[in-house]
Design a protein around this motif. Structure first.
Motif, short mmCIF file in Angstrom:
data_model
loop_
_atom_site.label_atom_id
_atom_site.label_comp_id
_atom_site.label_asym_id
_atom_site.label_seq_id
_atom_site.Cartn_x
_atom_site.Cartn_y
_atom_site.Cartn_z
N TRP A 69 0.80 -1.22 0.00
CA TRP A 69 0.00 0.00 0.00
C TRP A 69 0.83 1.27 0.00
O TRP A 69 0.37 2.30 -0.36
N GLY A 70 2.02 1.22 0.50
CA GLY A 70 2.84 2.42 0.60
C GLY A 70 2.89 2.93 2.03
O GLY A 70 1.94 2.81 2.80
N ALA A 71 4.04 3.50 2.38
CA ALA A 71 4.29 3.93 3.77
C ALA A 71 3.38 5.07 4.21
O ALA A 71 3.17 5.26 5.41
N ASN A 72 2.82 5.82 3.29
CA ASN A 72 1.92 6.92 3.68
C ASN A 72 0.54 6.41 4.09
O ASN A 72 -0.27 7.17 4.62
N ILE A 103 -8.87 -16.65 6.26
CA ILE A 103 -7.77 -15.78 6.66
C ILE A 103 -7.44 -16.11 8.11
O ILE A 103 -8.31 -16.17 8.96
N ARG A 104 -6.14 -16.31 8.37
CA ARG A 104 -5.69 -16.61 9.73
C ARG A 104 -4.97 -15.44 10.38
O ARG A 104 -4.96 -15.32 11.60
N ASP A 105 -4.31 -14.60 9.60
CA ASP A 105 -3.47 -13.57 10.18
C ASP A 105 -3.39 -12.37 9.24
O ASP A 105 -3.26 -12.54 8.02
N VAL A 106 -3.47 -11.18 9.82
CA VAL A 106 -3.28 -9.93 9.09
C VAL A 106 -2.23 -9.14 9.86
O VAL A 106 -2.44 -8.83 11.03
N CYS A 107 -1.10 -8.85 9.22
CA CYS A 107 0.03 -8.25 9.93
C CYS A 107 0.56 -7.02 9.19
O CYS A 107 1.33 -7.15 8.23
N PRO A 108 0.15 -5.80 9.61
CA PRO A 108 0.68 -4.60 8.98
C PRO A 108 2.14 -4.36 9.40
O PRO A 108 2.51 -4.60 10.54
N GLN A 109 2.96 -3.90 8.46
CA GLN A 109 4.38 -3.66 8.70
C GLN A 109 4.71 -2.20 8.43
O GLN A 109 4.04 -1.54 7.64
N ASP A 110 5.76 -1.70 9.07
CA ASP A 110 6.27 -0.38 8.71
C ASP A 110 6.74 -0.44 7.27
O ASP A 110 7.22 -1.47 6.80
N GLY A 111 6.58 0.65 6.55
CA GLY A 111 7.00 0.67 5.15
C GLY A 111 5.86 0.45 4.17
O GLY A 111 6.08 0.43 2.97
N GLY A 112 4.63 0.24 4.66
CA GLY A 112 3.49 0.18 3.76
C GLY A 112 3.07 -1.18 3.28
O GLY A 112 2.29 -1.30 2.34
N ARG A 113 3.54 -2.23 3.91
CA ARG A 113 3.19 -3.59 3.47
C ARG A 113 2.38 -4.28 4.55
O ARG A 113 2.65 -4.15 5.73
N VAL A 114 1.37 -5.05 4.11
CA VAL A 114 0.55 -5.86 5.00
C VAL A 114 0.66 -7.30 4.52
O VAL A 114 0.47 -7.57 3.33
N PHE A 115 0.96 -8.22 5.43
CA PHE A 115 0.99 -9.64 5.07
C PHE A 115 -0.31 -10.28 5.53
O PHE A 115 -0.71 -10.13 6.68
#
Length: 140
Positions: A69-72, A103-115
């Motif tokens: 998604w992007g860091a913003n 869906i088992r897990d949703v993990c947002p990360q710094d830098g704009g990515r979600v796993f």
């Protein structure tokens, strides 16, 4: 204080009784906090929300799909909700096929990515095939 009691017709009736917690000082008023607990309710106009749809081709088994998604938009403190469904390969419209997407897990990360991690399952009586999965994501 009110206490419910039953009436012969089956409907509730109310009788008023004196509270055992009464201070005896007459009419009691609700307490108002000296300092409000917050600024009040939040409206949709006050919240930055982003909705997007991500598509991938999957087979039966586990998956871990990155959503870029992007860091913003997304960081590690962003709340993200994701739903999943099988969609028609040509039209990308949701269909109710034989596959079950979980869906088992949703993990947002710094830098704009979600796993997003989950699985695709088939009934044992059907031949597995590739399907197109849509992940619909809401970030707040």
């Amino acid at each position: 204080m009110t206490t419910p009691s039953s009436r012969p017709d089956g409907g509730p009736s109310v009788t008023t009784t004196k509270s055992s917690y009464s201070t005896g000082l007459g009419d009691e008023h609700p307490l108002t906090p000296e300092h409000p607990l917050g600024p009040g309710p939040t409206t949709a106009a006050d919240v930055h929300m982003v909705v997007d749809h991500f598509f991938f081709t999957g087979r039966p088994g586990d998956f871990k799909q990155p959503l870029d998604w992007g860091a913003n938009i997304v960081s590690s403190v962003t709340s993200v909700w994701v739903s999943a469904c099988e969609v028609h390969a040509a039209t990308h419209k949701p269909i109710s096929g034989v596959a079950r997407v979980e869906i088992r897990d949703v993990c947002p990360q710094d830098g704009g990515r979600v796993f997003v991690a989950g699985s695709i399952k088939w009934p044992t009586s059907t031949t597995p095939r590739d399907i197109v999965v849509r992940l619909s994501a809401l970030a707040i």
